[in-house]
Design an enzyme around this catalytic site. Structure first.
Site, PDB file in Angstrom:
ATOM      1  N   MET A  36       0.850  -1.155   0.041  1.00 28.49           N
ATOM      2  CA  MET A  36       0.042  -0.090   0.086  1.00 28.49           C
ATOM      3  C   MET A  36       0.962   1.141   0.025  1.00 28.49           C
ATOM      4  O   MET A  36       1.895   1.442   0.251  1.00 28.49           O
ATOM      5  CB  MET A  36      -0.896  -0.061   1.220  1.00 28.49           C
ATOM      6  CG  MET A  36      -2.013  -1.143   1.236  1.00 28.49           C
ATOM      7  SD  MET A  36      -2.960  -1.168   2.641  1.00 28.49           S
ATOM      8  CE  MET A  36      -4.094   0.130   2.506  1.00 28.49           C
ATOM      9  N   CYS A  37       0.283   2.510  -0.381  1.00 31.72           N
ATOM     10  CA  CYS A  37       0.975   3.795  -0.466  1.00 31.72           C
ATOM     11  C   CYS A  37       1.270   4.321   0.784  1.00 31.72           C
ATOM     12  O   CYS A  37       0.654   3.906   1.945  1.00 31.72           O
ATOM     13  CB  CYS A  37       0.316   4.692  -1.435  1.00 31.72           C
ATOM     14  SG  CYS A  37      -0.107   4.029  -3.157  1.00 31.72           S
TER      15      CYS A  37
END
Length: 262
Positions: free
Chosen positions: A1-2
């Site tokens: 995930m970012c």
């Protein structure tokens, strides 16, 4: 995930220290090597920098770590691609104009079925679910408020819109119009507010320490929001999933749980 990074302050503030920690996570101490971006607000305008290269290796990121841009609101993002190829048009933060204000948005998570939702006049340029969500938010706001509403009305409306999108998956986001910073926690966000008496802090991802007392005045207030704490010797607070943190001038205006209205 970012990973996300946001800042709200009551005076123009240098974010190079926090950005240095985030940038290391973009392909060096973290796997988020699929591009990065940052938006600085200055008065009624903003300046944005984007690069599809890993922030840990980006020449533009190195420039920003050396260039003291001072801002009262900042939105930044390092990307680990899951929807949309690694490309400049898919790097966050995304920006659009609404009611004569430059809005910026960065998102962490995946939203199943978001592209089946209809849009108004705001259209994605890239292929990410994140940009589609941003266009959906702005379209819903414009439909509800043909003219710029009061901050209080926006503060009430946005947590509801965030809650609707969170039903589609993981929705951590930062949204700003340069006046207010909205931070919504779908799964993970952390926050810290720095005010006098200021102390020292050391980055988790870099052997870099700063003495905030030497960089600030006693009246300064700065709140930083990040996916994970950036410093090892300060007390960060984890946001509760579903919580929207509303910040203006470095202060928490409200903490709200989104309520979906039929």
């Amino acid at each position: 995930m970012c990973e996300l990074l946001g800042m709200s302050a009551n005076v123009p503030t240098d974010i190079r220290f926090s950005f240095a920690g985030l940038a290391r996570r973009g392909g060096e101490t973290g796997p988020h090597g699929d591009g990065w971006g940052i938006t600085f607000y200055e008065d009624r305008g903003c300046r944005s920098f984007h690069d599809p290269e890993p922030s840990a290796k980006s020449d533009i990121a190195r420039l920003l770590r050396a260039y003291p841009i001072r801002s009262r609101v900042v939105v930044a993002h390092v990307r680990r691609a899951n929807r949309g190829r690694v490309a400049l048009e898919n790097t966050h933060p995304f920006t659009r104009e609404l009611w004569g204000r430059p809005w910026s948005f960065a998102h962490n998570g995946q939203l199943k079925g978001i592209k089946r939702l209809p849009l108004g006049r705001f259209r994605p340029i890239g292929a990410t679910d994140s940009e589609h969500a941003f266009c959906r938010i702005l379209g819903d706001l414009e439909t509800r408020f043909p003219c710029l509403p009061s901050p209080a009305r926006l503060d009430a409306a946005l947590p509801e819109l965030f809650a609707r999108l969170a039903e589609l998956g993981v929705f951590n986001c930062l949204l700003s119009d340069g006046r207010t910073l909205y931070a919504h926690c779908g799964k993970r966000l952390a926050v810290i507010t720095r005010r006098a008496p200021f102390g020292k802090a050391t980055l988790i991802d870099d052997d870099l320490q700063v003495d905030f007392a030497a960089e600030t005045t006693p009246n300064d207030v700065v709140t930083v929001v990040a996916t994970r704490p950036l410093t090892r010797d300060e007390e960060w607070r984890d946001l509760v999933p579903g919580e929207t943190l509303i910040l203006r001038d470095g202060e928490t205006v409200s903490r709200r749980a989104g309520r979906v209205v039929p």
